[in-house]
Scaffold this motif. Structure first.
Motif, short mmCIF file in Angstrom:
data_model
loop_
_atom_site.label_atom_id
_atom_site.label_comp_id
_atom_site.label_asym_id
_atom_site.label_seq_id
_atom_site.Cartn_x
_atom_site.Cartn_y
_atom_site.Cartn_z
N VAL A 27 0.81 -1.23 0.00
CA VAL A 27 0.00 0.00 0.00
C VAL A 27 0.83 1.27 0.00
O VAL A 27 0.28 2.37 -0.07
CB VAL A 27 -0.97 0.02 1.20
CG1 VAL A 27 -1.80 -1.26 1.25
CG2 VAL A 27 -0.24 0.26 2.51
N LYS A 28 2.14 1.13 0.06
CA LYS A 28 3.00 2.32 0.09
C LYS A 28 2.76 3.18 -1.15
O LYS A 28 2.70 2.67 -2.26
CB LYS A 28 4.47 1.90 0.15
CG LYS A 28 4.94 1.47 1.53
CD LYS A 28 6.41 1.08 1.50
CE LYS A 28 6.86 0.62 2.88
NZ LYS A 28 8.28 0.16 2.85
N GLY A 29 2.63 4.47 -0.92
CA GLY A 29 2.39 5.39 -2.02
C GLY A 29 0.93 5.53 -2.41
O GLY A 29 0.58 6.42 -3.17
N ARG A 30 0.08 4.65 -1.89
CA ARG A 30 -1.36 4.70 -2.20
C ARG A 30 -2.20 5.01 -0.97
O ARG A 30 -3.21 5.71 -1.09
CB ARG A 30 -1.82 3.37 -2.80
CG ARG A 30 -1.11 2.98 -4.07
CD ARG A 30 -1.76 1.76 -4.73
NE ARG A 30 -1.72 0.57 -3.89
CZ ARG A 30 -2.80 -0.09 -3.48
NH1 ARG A 30 -4.00 0.31 -3.83
NH2 ARG A 30 -2.67 -1.18 -2.73
N PHE A 31 -1.82 4.50 0.18
CA PHE A 31 -2.57 4.69 1.41
C PHE A 31 -1.82 5.65 2.32
O PHE A 31 -0.58 5.66 2.36
CB PHE A 31 -2.76 3.37 2.15
CG PHE A 31 -3.68 2.38 1.49
CD1 PHE A 31 -4.15 2.55 0.19
CD2 PHE A 31 -4.08 1.25 2.18
CE1 PHE A 31 -4.99 1.64 -0.40
CE2 PHE A 31 -4.93 0.32 1.61
CZ PHE A 31 -5.37 0.51 0.31
N THR A 32 -2.58 6.41 3.11
CA THR A 32 -1.99 7.30 4.10
C THR A 32 -2.74 7.14 5.42
O THR A 32 -3.96 7.32 5.46
CB THR A 32 -2.06 8.76 3.66
OG1 THR A 32 -1.37 8.92 2.40
CG2 THR A 32 -1.40 9.67 4.69
N ILE A 33 -1.99 6.81 6.46
CA ILE A 33 -2.58 6.74 7.81
C ILE A 33 -2.36 8.07 8.51
O ILE A 33 -1.30 8.70 8.36
CB ILE A 33 -1.96 5.56 8.61
CG1 ILE A 33 -2.71 5.36 9.92
CG2 ILE A 33 -0.47 5.75 8.83
CD1 ILE A 33 -2.29 4.09 10.67
N ALA A 34 -3.36 8.51 9.24
CA ALA A 34 -3.27 9.78 9.96
C ALA A 34 -4.17 9.71 11.18
O ALA A 34 -5.03 8.82 11.28
CB ALA A 34 -3.70 10.94 9.05
N ARG A 35 -3.98 10.64 12.08
CA ARG A 35 -4.81 10.68 13.27
C ARG A 35 -5.04 12.13 13.69
O ARG A 35 -4.18 12.99 13.45
CB ARG A 35 -4.18 9.88 14.41
CG ARG A 35 -2.87 10.43 14.93
CD ARG A 35 -2.19 9.42 15.85
NE ARG A 35 -2.96 9.15 17.05
CZ ARG A 35 -2.76 8.10 17.84
NH1 ARG A 35 -1.82 7.21 17.55
NH2 ARG A 35 -3.50 7.93 18.93
N ASP A 36 -6.18 12.35 14.34
CA ASP A 36 -6.51 13.64 14.92
C ASP A 36 -6.78 13.38 16.40
O ASP A 36 -7.86 12.92 16.76
CB ASP A 36 -7.72 14.26 14.23
CG ASP A 36 -8.02 15.66 14.72
OD1 ASP A 36 -7.62 16.00 15.84
OD2 ASP A 36 -8.68 16.40 13.99
N ASN A 37 -5.79 13.64 17.22
CA ASN A 37 -5.93 13.32 18.64
C ASN A 37 -6.95 14.22 19.34
O ASN A 37 -7.52 13.83 20.36
CB ASN A 37 -4.58 13.41 19.33
CG ASN A 37 -3.68 12.23 19.00
OD1 ASN A 37 -4.15 11.20 18.51
ND2 ASN A 37 -2.39 12.39 19.24
N ALA A 38 -7.20 15.38 18.79
CA ALA A 38 -8.22 16.26 19.37
C ALA A 38 -9.62 15.68 19.16
O ALA A 38 -10.53 15.95 19.94
CB ALA A 38 -8.13 17.64 18.76
#
Length: 126
Positions: free
Chosen positions: A64-75
């Motif tokens: 999935v490298k280059g296609r998927f992005t993991i992110a988070r919003d701790n707020a």
């Protein structure tokens, strides 16, 4: 108690995009390492991506490298997985998972994680 709830799955054509979300409650979200996993029919659950507690470090499986992005919003106590250029082989049930800490230097393994969501289905047609 700890609860993880995924959303955002659906059916798309190859080349399309989806964004998955995972809302965490019942624990201090910002202190937990978070991961995404997936399980296709007849296959074992596999790690997709992981993100550190603060969001500054990520790691992806090669598929999935280059296609998927993991992110988070701790707020917002929310984890995301942006999936672009989807392929039929991405079809699976996607799960988010949490653990109190982790070294973000390898593809996440399900045995390392303590808490799991119920999953959201992603179907990619050719």
């Amino acid at each position: 108690q700890v609860q993880l709830v995924e959303s955002g799955g659906g059916s798309v054509q190859a080349g399309g995009s989806l964004r998955l979300s995972c809302a965490g409650t019942g624990y201090t979200f910002k202190r937990y390492c978070m991961g995404w996993f997936r399980q296709a029919p007849g296959k074992e659950r596999e790690g997709v991506a992981v993100i550190s507690e603060g969001g500054g470090t990520t790691y992806y499986t090669d598929d999935v490298k280059g296609r998927f992005t993991i992110a988070r919003d701790n707020a917002k106590n929310t984890l995301y997985l942006q999936m672009n250029s989807l392929k039929p082989e991405d079809t699976a049930m996607y799960y988010c998972a949490a653990r109190p800490w982790c070294y973000v230097n390898h593809v996440p393994e399900q045995t390392e994680y303590d808490y799991w969501g119920q999953g959201t289905q992603v179907t990619v047609s050719s």
